[in-house]
Scaffold this active site. Structure first.
Site, PDB file in Angstrom:
ATOM      1  N   ASN A  82       0.872  -1.185   0.000  1.00 23.38           N
ATOM      2  CA  ASN A  82       0.000   0.000   0.000  1.00 23.38           C
ATOM      3  C   ASN A  82       0.902   1.225   0.000  1.00 23.38           C
ATOM      4  O   ASN A  82       1.510   1.545   1.018  1.00 23.38           O
ATOM      5  CB  ASN A  82      -0.902  -0.011   1.241  1.00 23.38           C
ATOM      6  CG  ASN A  82      -1.727   1.265   1.348  1.00 23.38           C
ATOM      7  OD1 ASN A  82      -1.863   2.009   0.378  1.00 23.38           O
ATOM      8  ND2 ASN A  82      -2.273   1.521   2.537  1.00 23.38           N
ATOM      9  N   TRP A  83       0.983   1.864  -1.157  1.00 22.59           N
ATOM     10  CA  TRP A  83       1.884   3.018  -1.269  1.00 22.59           C
ATOM     11  C   TRP A  83       1.343   4.249  -0.537  1.00 22.59           C
ATOM     12  O   TRP A  83       2.060   5.240  -0.382  1.00 22.59           O
ATOM     13  CB  TRP A  83       2.096   3.378  -2.743  1.00 22.59           C
ATOM     14  CG  TRP A  83       2.878   2.374  -3.533  1.00 22.59           C
ATOM     15  CD1 TRP A  83       3.394   1.183  -3.090  1.00 22.59           C
ATOM     16  CD2 TRP A  83       3.245   2.485  -4.919  1.00 22.59           C
ATOM     17  NE1 TRP A  83       4.047   0.542  -4.117  1.00 22.59           N
ATOM     18  CE2 TRP A  83       3.982   1.312  -5.244  1.00 22.59           C
ATOM     19  CE3 TRP A  83       3.033   3.444  -5.903  1.00 22.59           C
ATOM     20  CZ2 TRP A  83       4.493   1.102  -6.530  1.00 22.59           C
ATOM     21  CZ3 TRP A  83       3.540   3.226  -7.178  1.00 22.59           C
ATOM     22  CH2 TRP A  83       4.267   2.058  -7.487  1.00 22.59           C
ATOM     23  N   LYS A  84       0.089   4.219  -0.172  1.00 21.94           N
ATOM     24  CA  LYS A  84      -0.572   5.398   0.414  1.00 21.94           C
ATOM     25  C   LYS A  84      -0.345   6.599  -0.513  1.00 21.94           C
ATOM     26  O   LYS A  84      -0.227   6.430  -1.724  1.00 21.94           O
ATOM     27  CB  LYS A  84      -0.067   5.668   1.827  1.00 21.94           C
ATOM     28  CG  LYS A  84      -0.084   4.420   2.699  1.00 21.94           C
ATOM     29  CD  LYS A  84       0.082   4.753   4.148  1.00 21.94           C
ATOM     30  CE  LYS A  84       0.351   3.486   4.945  1.00 21.94           C
ATOM     31  NZ  LYS A  84      -0.135   3.550   6.295  1.00 21.94           N
ATOM     32  N   HIS A 105      -9.762   0.953   4.595  1.00 25.35           N
ATOM     33  CA  HIS A 105      -8.479   1.113   5.296  1.00 25.35           C
ATOM     34  C   HIS A 105      -8.711   2.026   6.500  1.00 25.35           C
ATOM     35  O   HIS A 105      -9.520   2.966   6.437  1.00 25.35           O
ATOM     36  CB  HIS A 105      -7.436   1.720   4.346  1.00 25.35           C
ATOM     37  CG  HIS A 105      -6.054   1.705   4.921  1.00 25.35           C
ATOM     38  ND1 HIS A 105      -5.637   2.640   5.834  1.00 25.35           N
ATOM     39  CD2 HIS A 105      -5.006   0.856   4.736  1.00 25.35           C
ATOM     40  CE1 HIS A 105      -4.386   2.368   6.187  1.00 25.35           C
ATOM     41  NE2 HIS A 105      -3.981   1.289   5.528  1.00 25.35           N
ATOM     42  N   GLU A 145      -7.180   4.436   7.639  1.00 23.64           N
ATOM     43  CA  GLU A 145      -7.001   5.874   7.380  1.00 23.64           C
ATOM     44  C   GLU A 145      -8.235   6.458   6.700  1.00 23.64           C
ATOM     45  O   GLU A 145      -8.558   7.638   6.881  1.00 23.64           O
ATOM     46  CB  GLU A 145      -5.721   6.084   6.548  1.00 23.64           C
ATOM     47  CG  GLU A 145      -4.481   5.845   7.405  1.00 23.64           C
ATOM     48  CD  GLU A 145      -3.252   5.368   6.653  1.00 23.64           C
ATOM     49  OE1 GLU A 145      -3.193   5.495   5.424  1.00 23.64           O
ATOM     50  OE2 GLU A 145      -2.337   4.838   7.325  1.00 23.64           O
ATOM     51  N   GLU A 174      -5.681  -5.217  10.413  1.00 25.26           N
ATOM     52  CA  GLU A 174      -4.661  -4.190  10.616  1.00 25.26           C
ATOM     53  C   GLU A 174      -4.955  -3.442  11.914  1.00 25.26           C
ATOM     54  O   GLU A 174      -5.760  -2.504  11.929  1.00 25.26           O
ATOM     55  CB  GLU A 174      -4.696  -3.184   9.457  1.00 25.26           C
ATOM     56  CG  GLU A 174      -4.380  -3.785   8.110  1.00 25.26           C
ATOM     57  CD  GLU A 174      -3.764  -2.745   7.199  1.00 25.26           C
ATOM     58  OE1 GLU A 174      -2.652  -2.968   6.735  1.00 25.26           O
ATOM     59  OE2 GLU A 174      -4.381  -1.685   6.986  1.00 25.26           O
ATOM     60  N   GLY A 216       2.041   2.085  10.543  1.00 27.06           N
ATOM     61  CA  GLY A 216       2.957   3.214  10.388  1.00 27.06           C
ATOM     62  C   GLY A 216       3.639   3.627  11.675  1.00 27.06           C
ATOM     63  O   GLY A 216       4.273   4.681  11.743  1.00 27.06           O
ATOM     64  N   SER A 249       3.045  -2.355  10.212  1.00 27.77           N
ATOM     65  CA  SER A 249       4.502  -2.362  10.386  1.00 27.77           C
ATOM     66  C   SER A 249       5.135  -3.709  10.061  1.00 27.77           C
ATOM     67  O   SER A 249       6.127  -4.103  10.672  1.00 27.77           O
ATOM     68  CB  SER A 249       4.876  -1.886  11.794  1.00 27.77           C
ATOM     69  OG  SER A 249       4.428  -0.557  11.990  1.00 27.77           O
ATOM     70  N   GLY A 266       2.616  -1.336   4.207  1.00 33.10           N
ATOM     71  CA  GLY A 266       2.681   0.086   3.871  1.00 33.10           C
ATOM     72  C   GLY A 266       4.114   0.524   3.621  1.00 33.10           C
ATOM     73  O   GLY A 266       4.674   0.316   2.541  1.00 33.10           O
ATOM     74  N   GLY A 267       4.725   1.100   4.640  1.00 34.73           N
ATOM     75  CA  GLY A 267       6.058   1.702   4.503  1.00 34.73           C
ATOM     76  C   GLY A 267       7.078   0.814   3.802  1.00 34.73           C
ATOM     77  O   GLY A 267       7.823   1.280   2.931  1.00 34.73           O
TER      78      GLY A 267
HETATM   79  C1  PEP Z   1      -0.963   0.012   5.729  1.00 38.52           C
HETATM   80  O1  PEP Z   1      -0.874   1.106   5.197  1.00 38.52           O
HETATM   81  O2  PEP Z   1      -1.947  -0.699   5.493  1.00 38.52           O
HETATM   82  C2  PEP Z   1       0.096  -0.432   6.627  1.00 38.52           C
HETATM   83  C3  PEP Z   1      -0.003  -1.601   7.210  1.00 38.52           C
HETATM   84  O3  PEP Z   1       1.133   0.439   6.816  1.00 38.52           O
HETATM   85  P1  PEP Z   1       2.550   0.117   7.544  1.00 38.52           P
HETATM   86  O4  PEP Z   1       3.028  -1.193   6.979  1.00 38.52           O
HETATM   87  O5  PEP Z   1       3.419   1.262   7.177  1.00 38.52           O
HETATM   88  O6  PEP Z   1       2.265   0.007   8.993  1.00 38.52           O
END
Ligand code: PEP
Length: 249
Positions: free
Chosen positions: A11-13, A96, A98, A167, A173, A211, A232-233
């Protein structure tokens, strides 16, 4: 017995640019002649055409980060499932945290989004997860069960067409990952809920997100009810994302 392939979805966000995406995608395509698992990248909508072209012929599927709950019409700024389909989108995130947190998406809205995606032939990756406060007050199970219940009976669709991502909001994040045991415990709750609703519960992929990184992926992915990851990251660095994909077998 589970024969399903794991799924690793990045997930590039709201990150990237034409140049940055180009370098990342070249790195991924070059490093992924084959993969033991399914792989997808959920990219910002303006880059769908770029990503579709860059991953063509590779094992990487294109995913969206969101989809409108509406079909078409006067919904300024929205992107419909049919539009995503035009760009070869195979998966879309729905709900998601967010989106739930910053855009007020309710369980009902998330269900409508999942329904729109399915109707267009796109697999929704429905995200569920508790906040830190909810975990600390013992509500984790109730929260994720409520969120999953909203999508368990989508009109005319079998739940096995949906991917679910657990999640925990406190792990997204933050660098704070759920332990493999914590994640597995919630996944087992979700699996049991799915089993009570469908004979196909075992076919449904339950991803962990929060994470996940190159160092912790293997342990998380070894849990019996963890069928992949939403990343994500760590999906923004080709080497890290490739390592996570390599840990999914
Ligand atoms: C996400 O954006 O769904 C996510 C899990 O982010 P991260 O891996 O950065 O925690």
């Amino acid at each position: 017995m589970k024969s399903k392939k794991k799924l690793i979805a990045g997930n590039w966000k709201m990150n990237g640019s034409l140049a940055v995406n180009d370098a990342l995608l070249k790195g991924l395509v070059a490093g992924l002649a084959e993969a033991a698992c399914d792989v997808a990248v959920a990219v910002p909508a303006p880059y769908l055409a770029q990503v579709q072209a860059a991953v063509f012929g590779s094992v990487i599927a294109v995913a969206a980060q969101d989809v409108s709950q509406h079909d078409a019409g006067a919904y300024t700024g929205e992107v419909s499932a049919a539009m995503l389909k035009d760009f070869g989108v195979r998966y879309t995130l729905a709900g998601h945290s967010e989106r739930r947190q910053y855009h007020g998406e309710t369980d009902a809205v998330v269900a409508e989004k999942a329904q729109r995606a399915l109707a267009a032939g796109i697999t929704p990756i429905v995200c569920v997860g508790e906040t830190l406060q909810e975990r600390e007050s013992g509500q984790t199970e109730a929260v994720v069960k409520r969120q999953l219940a909203a999508v368990i009976h989508l009109n005319g669709h079998c739940i096995s067409e949906v991917v679910v991502a657990y999640e925990p909001v406190w792990a997204i994040g933050t660098g704070r990952t759920a332990s493999p045991e914590q994640a597995q415990a919630v996944h087992a709750v979700l699996r049991a809920q799915l089993a009570a609703a469908s004979e196909h519960a075992d076919r449904i992929r339950l991803l962990y997100g929060g994470s996940m990184n190159a160092a912790n992926a293997a342990q998380l992915l070894a849990q019996p009810d963890i069928d992949g990851g939403l990343v994500g990251g760590a999906s923004l660095k080709a080497a890290d994302f490739l390592q996570i994909i390599g840990a999914a077998r």
